[in-house]
Design an enzyme around this catalytic site. Structure first.
Site, short mmCIF file in Angstrom:
data_model
loop_
_atom_site.label_atom_id
_atom_site.label_comp_id
_atom_site.label_asym_id
_atom_site.label_seq_id
_atom_site.Cartn_x
_atom_site.Cartn_y
_atom_site.Cartn_z
N ASN A 176 3.41 -64.26 31.47
CA ASN A 176 2.94 -63.19 30.58
C ASN A 176 4.05 -62.29 30.06
O ASN A 176 3.91 -61.69 29.00
CB ASN A 176 1.82 -62.37 31.24
CG ASN A 176 2.24 -61.75 32.55
OD1 ASN A 176 3.15 -62.22 33.22
ND2 ASN A 176 1.56 -60.69 32.93
N GLU A 275 5.11 -59.33 43.85
CA GLU A 275 4.38 -58.49 42.89
C GLU A 275 3.19 -59.32 42.46
O GLU A 275 3.32 -60.27 41.70
CB GLU A 275 5.29 -58.13 41.72
CG GLU A 275 4.75 -56.96 40.90
CD GLU A 275 3.89 -57.40 39.74
OE1 GLU A 275 2.65 -57.34 39.89
OE2 GLU A 275 4.44 -57.82 38.71
N CYS A 309 -0.65 -57.56 34.62
CA CYS A 309 -1.19 -57.19 35.93
C CYS A 309 -1.48 -55.70 36.02
O CYS A 309 -2.28 -55.27 36.86
CB CYS A 309 -0.22 -57.63 37.03
SG CYS A 309 1.44 -56.97 36.83
N GLU A 483 10.25 -53.32 42.65
CA GLU A 483 11.24 -53.72 41.66
C GLU A 483 11.51 -52.54 40.75
O GLU A 483 10.60 -51.77 40.43
CB GLU A 483 10.73 -54.91 40.85
CG GLU A 483 10.57 -56.17 41.67
CD GLU A 483 10.08 -57.37 40.88
OE1 GLU A 483 10.62 -58.46 41.08
OE2 GLU A 483 9.14 -57.19 40.06
#
Length: 502
Positions: A176, A275, A309, A483
């Protein structure tokens, strides 16, 4: 209100416009990128890369085998010591050059992202700018790797703590955000002194390969960054994670796959950053600034056509502002032009695959069967391309599947709530905890609600939460580690304690 789907963007002859179709994608499929060279895979089979707007073939990329994965690990191992000993300043300068080259070629990279991913060009341009920023940020972090010196409480020795590169890292990224998800991992790993093997998603590998050539031009030594694509990710990934020279796994993707990778990583006690999925609530209180809430909703829901997300998945709107918010959102989402992402007039591009459209269609049908009303969109269009129209549902049941499952598409599911306590309870009624959004004019209330919501990231009166300078990550089933920010480099470092008597 009408439930008809939005028309796609078309030219005067009625054909869907696609000005970026002239971009030749084949130069970005020269083979696997291993040890600073384009190499053939061990098998002749290739992976097709499909334009989701037209279902046409863009290019074919190499299909790595287990043997190819081992070659990539060998290359990373061969380059590890030299890169580890490269001065922080030199690593910083190389990362800064990566940033500069990405900015210089941002138009080409954005068009490439738009073609293989389908996202609208404004979103693609935003992604390239965001992706490049990870190199600029981590160029600065490379020269600020921390260290500690203290005195033991007994007074008998000094406590010296050094931070060293963790070692070879396997990086697995989704489709994505094909540029940003790669640079968000590569940049801090290189800043820390680690060598890496990147396995991008097979749906969108061209951007990763385009960036591999850019890294080489920026001065990244051979073997420091390796890129492989495969149609058999299970055995290929297992082969890399099972190699004792690999010491780090960083994965972005679904929670289900993340659980499988964690089980694989446990076999060698591998440091893992995850993640994973999200189910972001978007809370709008009666006292919210309506226009600000609608602006935020459009960003939080429609960025990348909802394929994120962090996308707002559940809109909890207080009763007093509910009807006005619904009307405003329908007006804004209904005005979006649907079409190929590479068409500059497009605001909502196609989904990534037919399977993705099937999932969205299933979730909408389930919600309607449970009493939801469709006030915009709600029907997949006919014809070529993996499209789903911007859709707004109201009176969605908390028992609907989309209340528990990521929609990953341009569907806004709206739930009416009465009290603050109810909104918090509904927000936390999920196994996920990545991002959340709160809109209220009362800062005290906003901070109080933020403190009670189980989420790694909160956007208060804004629709965008991601920032390269901030720690990105979730709680519960949404992941492990962070991150971005100073935390991003620390994920690729090990603390070494030295007791000394000086």
């Amino acid at each position: 209100m009408s439930a008809t789907p939005m028309p796609r963007a078309a030219n005067a002859e009625g054909a869907i416009a696609d000005p970026a179709a002239s971009l030749d994608c084949r130069p970005f499929s020269k083979g696997l990128y291993i040890d600073g060279r384009w190499q053939k895979a061990s098998q002749a089979h290739t992976i097709p890369v499909i334009d989701p707007a037209t279902e046409d073939l863009l290019a074919e990329v190499a299909d790595a085998t287990v043997d190819d994965a081992r070659r990539a690990v060998d290359a990373a191992a061969g380059a590890a010591r030299a890169w580890r000993l490269t001065s922080p300043r030199q690593r910083s300068e190389i990362l800064r050059t990566c940033y500069r080259l990405m900015i210089e070629r941002s138009d080409m990279l954005a068009r490439l992202v738009s073609l293989e991913n389908g996202k609208a060009l404004p979103d693609a341009r935003g992604e390239i700018a965001y992706a490049a920023e990870f190199f600029r940020w981590n160029a600065e972090e490379a020269v600020r790797i921390p260290g500690e010196l203290g005195r033991a409480p007994s007074g008998g020795n000094r406590i010296l703590v050094d931070y060293e590169p963790i070692g070879i890292a396997v990086l697995i990224t989704p489709w994505n955000f094909p540029a940003a998800m790669a640079t968000r991992k590569i940049a801090p790993a290189l800043a820390a002194g680690c060598t890496v093997i990147l396995k991008p998603a097979s749906e969108t590998p061209l951007t990763a390969y385009a960036l591999a050539g850019l890294y080489e031009e920026a001065g990244v030594p051979p073997g420091v960054v390796n890129v492989i694509t495969t149609s058999t990710p299970g055995p290929v990934t297992a082969a890399m994670l099972g190699d004792p020279r690999v010491r780090k796994l960083s994965f972005t993707g679904s929670t289900g796959v993340g659980r499988q990778l964690l089980a694989e990583a446990a076999k060698t006690v591998l440091s893992s950053s995850m993640e994973l999925g999200g189910n972001a609530p978007f809370l709008v209180f009666d006292d919210a600034d309506l226009d600000a809430a609608l602006d935020g909703a459009m960003v939080a829901k429609m960025r990348n056509a909802g394929e994120a997300c962090t996308a707002a998945n559940r809109f909890y709107v207080q009763a007093g502002i509910h009807d006005d918010f619904v009307a405003g959102l329908v007006g804004r989402m209904g005005a979006l032009k649907v079409g190929p992402g590479s068409d500059p007039s497009t605001a909502c591009g196609p989904m990534i695959t037919a399977k993705a459209v099937d999932k969205i269609d299933r979730l909408v049908a389930d919600a309607v069967a449970r009493g939801a009303k469709v006030v915009l969109g709600g029907r997949r269009p006919e014809g070529k391309g993996f499209y789903y129209p911007p859709t707004v549902l109201i009176d969605v049941s908390p028992d609907a599947e989309m209340a528990r499952e990521e929609i990953f598409g341009p569907v806004a599911a709206i739930y009416r709530f009465e009290t603050q306590e109810q909104a918090i309870a509904w927000s936390n009624d999920t196994e996920y905890g990545l991002a959340s959004y709160i809109f209220t004019r009362d800062l005290k209330r906003g901070l109080a609600v933020a403190s009670e919501i189980e989420s790694g990231m909160i956007a208060l009166n804004r629709g965008l939460v991601s920032d390269p300078a901030a720690p990105f990550g979730g709680v519960k089933q949404s992941g492990l580690g962070r991150e971005g920010g100073a935390h991003g480099v620390l994920e690729f470092l090990e603390a070494k304690y030295i007791a000394t008597s000086f």
